[in-house]
Design an enzyme around this catalytic site. Structure first.
Site, PDB file in Angstrom:
ATOM      1  N   GLN A 122       0.855  -1.186   0.000  1.00 46.65           N
ATOM      2  CA  GLN A 122       0.000   0.000   0.000  1.00 46.65           C
ATOM      3  C   GLN A 122       0.896   1.243   0.000  1.00 46.65           C
ATOM      4  O   GLN A 122       1.880   1.316   0.741  1.00 46.65           O
ATOM      5  CB  GLN A 122      -0.900   0.007   1.233  1.00 46.65           C
ATOM      6  CG  GLN A 122      -1.872  -1.145   1.302  1.00 46.65           C
ATOM      7  CD  GLN A 122      -1.315  -2.356   2.026  1.00 46.65           C
ATOM      8  OE1 GLN A 122      -0.115  -2.501   2.187  1.00 46.65           O
ATOM      9  NE2 GLN A 122      -2.202  -3.236   2.488  1.00 46.65           N
TER      10      GLN A 122
ATOM     11  N   GLN B  11      -1.783   1.226  -5.409  1.00 47.45           N
ATOM     12  CA  GLN B  11      -2.668   0.664  -4.383  1.00 47.45           C
ATOM     13  C   GLN B  11      -2.845   1.663  -3.248  1.00 47.45           C
ATOM     14  O   GLN B  11      -1.875   2.131  -2.667  1.00 47.45           O
ATOM     15  CB  GLN B  11      -2.089  -0.645  -3.843  1.00 47.45           C
ATOM     16  CG  GLN B  11      -3.002  -1.315  -2.814  1.00 47.45           C
ATOM     17  CD  GLN B  11      -2.499  -2.692  -2.406  1.00 47.45           C
ATOM     18  OE1 GLN B  11      -1.586  -3.244  -3.011  1.00 47.45           O
ATOM     19  NE2 GLN B  11      -3.112  -3.268  -1.382  1.00 47.45           N
ATOM     20  N   ASP B  12      -4.111   2.010  -2.940  1.00 50.81           N
ATOM     21  CA  ASP B  12      -4.430   2.923  -1.833  1.00 50.81           C
ATOM     22  C   ASP B  12      -3.867   4.330  -2.062  1.00 50.81           C
ATOM     23  O   ASP B  12      -3.130   4.863  -1.231  1.00 50.81           O
ATOM     24  CB  ASP B  12      -3.913   2.368  -0.497  1.00 50.81           C
ATOM     25  CG  ASP B  12      -4.605   1.082  -0.090  1.00 50.81           C
ATOM     26  OD1 ASP B  12      -5.416   0.583  -0.889  1.00 50.81           O
ATOM     27  OD2 ASP B  12      -4.347   0.583   1.004  1.00 50.81           O
TER      28      ASP B  12
ATOM     29  N   ASP C 219      -8.408  -0.152  -4.566  1.00 51.14           N
ATOM     30  CA  ASP C 219      -8.908   0.652  -3.441  1.00 51.14           C
ATOM     31  C   ASP C 219      -8.298   2.053  -3.458  1.00 51.14           C
ATOM     32  O   ASP C 219      -7.884   2.572  -2.417  1.00 51.14           O
ATOM     33  CB  ASP C 219      -8.588  -0.023  -2.101  1.00 51.14           C
ATOM     34  CG  ASP C 219      -9.123  -1.438  -2.021  1.00 51.14           C
ATOM     35  OD1 ASP C 219     -10.080  -1.745  -2.750  1.00 51.14           O
ATOM     36  OD2 ASP C 219      -8.582  -2.231  -1.238  1.00 51.14           O
TER      37      ASP C 219
ATOM     38  N   ARG D 122     -15.469  -1.907  -2.954  1.00 51.39           N
ATOM     39  CA  ARG D 122     -15.411  -3.102  -2.127  1.00 51.39           C
ATOM     40  C   ARG D 122     -15.849  -2.717  -0.717  1.00 51.39           C
ATOM     41  O   ARG D 122     -15.522  -1.639  -0.221  1.00 51.39           O
ATOM     42  CB  ARG D 122     -13.990  -3.676  -2.077  1.00 51.39           C
ATOM     43  CG  ARG D 122     -13.431  -4.069  -3.423  1.00 51.39           C
ATOM     44  CD  ARG D 122     -12.284  -5.062  -3.271  1.00 51.39           C
ATOM     45  NE  ARG D 122     -11.134  -4.513  -2.547  1.00 51.39           N
ATOM     46  CZ  ARG D 122     -10.162  -5.274  -2.030  1.00 51.39           C
ATOM     47  NH1 ARG D 122     -10.225  -6.602  -2.140  1.00 51.39           N
ATOM     48  NH2 ARG D 122      -9.140  -4.718  -1.411  1.00 51.39           N
TER      49      ARG D 122
END
Length: 379
Positions: free
Chosen positions: A196, A218-219, A240, A296
């Site tokens: 992340q 990611q993130d 995400d 999600r």
């Protein structure tokens, strides 16, 4: 005689045992009744809080009980200029400019950042309110770093997702314009752990981002907590890439996925039916490559709405993922309202998502969703 005395003693003992047993049974029965009564009262209280929440969400000031009263300050009391040429500015780095502000800042300070790439990791402390950061254009002014969650920090422990942010804001009333926040760590392989890499973390109430860009994989954008407004922003990531438990309105933003695998645009973490948090995307555009879920269910009561939004064909027909927990089908709130584009077709969506009516969508599509009429004036 001895036998008779022994029998009397046994009888007394038995009577005593029966008497004490009755006391215990009565006490336990009383406790059980008390517990049932307490549970019933708690259920009544929960139901009342829920209906109070429904009533509040329809009002103009629905978030005042969950967040502090808005007392924004827009009139600047100080201007600071950052330029990589020491002759042309007050400071050569953004971090030095921020460190020059009083720790308990009482008024609006505007930091103007000249064009350039600033390789810095920055965190604004909770007491340093009313900071404005103005770049020279998102394509010209870039703040970047490359930390990941598994990187070891100064204390000898892994940074974690929270600590991986290139730029972190813990103070209320923060405002950023015309600037890019970037985590340049490369996109992780599928299934990689600890990769992340947050570009920006916002952990404070009443923050606004206008014409900004957030770049990562990611993130990317940790919309951690508080009321937030994103206007005309570009947000890029893979998995995400907008996540957290903020109460946030994304207005006319471009959401761009960069993944060759399955990805997810949002991971909203609302944990209770009574929490007033959620993400609302209005008049936005979703593009990119790969296969993308709209969201999600990170939290059991995750809440995300897309309205008047264009969706490219990268959106999976099912649209949403339950994080592997079917019980969340009954508790999440995922909705669309008058979206367009090849990825917006509602026919293949999961049964626990909603095509909202005008009345259902109304609370999510205006500044009232984040009480913006109180703290977003004069932007």
């Amino acid at each position: 005689m001895t036998a008779i005395m022994g029998s009397k003693k046994k009888l007394c003992v038995m009577l005593l045992i029966l008497f004490l047993s009755n006391i215990v049974i009565t006490a336990n029965s009383s406790k059980s009744h008390s517990k049932k009564k307490t549970k019933f009262n708690e259920l009544r209280k929960t139901e009342k809080r829920y209906f109070d929440w429904i009533k509040r969400m329809s009002s103009r000031n629905h978030s005042t009980n969950s967040f502090v009263e808005a007392k924004n300050k827009f009139e600047p009391c100080k201007f600071i200029k950052v330029n990589q040429n020491p002759k042309l500015g007050d400071f050569t780095t953004v971090k030095k400019a921020i460190n020059s502000i009083p720790l308990f800042n009482p008024c609006r300070v505007v930091i103007s950042v000249s064009p350039g790439t600033y390789r810095e990791k920055i965190e604004i402390p909770a007491s340093m309110a009313y900071v404005t950061l103005e770049g020279s254009g998102a394509a010209k002014t870039i703040i970047r770093w490359d930390d990941t969650a598994d990187r070891i920090g100064p204390n000898g422990a892994a940074l974690g997702t929270y600590g991986s942010a290139t730029f972190a804001v813990n103070a209320p009333f923060f405002l950023a314009r015309n600037i890019t926040f970037k985590n340049k760590s490369p996109a992780p392989l599928a299934g990689a752990i600890g990769k992340q890499a947050v570009a920006l973390r916002i952990s404070a109430d009443m923050a606004a981002f206008i014409n900004c860009k957030f770049v990562g994989a990611q993130d990317t954008l940790y919309d951690h907590k508080g009321r937030h407004y994103f206007k005309n922003c570009h947000i890029q990531g893979s998995v995400d890439f907008i996540f957290g438990d903020g109460l946030s309105l994304y207005d006319s933003c471009h959401l761009h996925a960069k993944t060759n695998n399955y990805g997810a645009l949002t991971a909203q973490k609302r944990e209770s039916m009574l929490d007033e948090t959620g993400f609302s995307f209005v008049n936005c555009k979703v593009t990119g490559n790969g296969a993308l879920y709209l969201g999600r269910a990170w939290g059991s009561f995750s809440r995300v709405v897309f309205a008047f939004t264009y969706m490219d064909k990268i959106i999976t027909p099912r649209g949403w993922y339950d994080w592997g927990d079917k019980q969340r089908h009954m508790t999440v709130f995922y909705g669309q309202f008058k979206c367009s584009g090849p990825g917006a077709n509602y026919g293949g969506r999961v049964s626990w998502a909603r095509e909202l009516t005008k009345q259902e969508a109304q609370p999510f599509v205006s500044l009232s969703f984040i009480d913006g009429h109180e703290w977003l004036t004069n932007l």
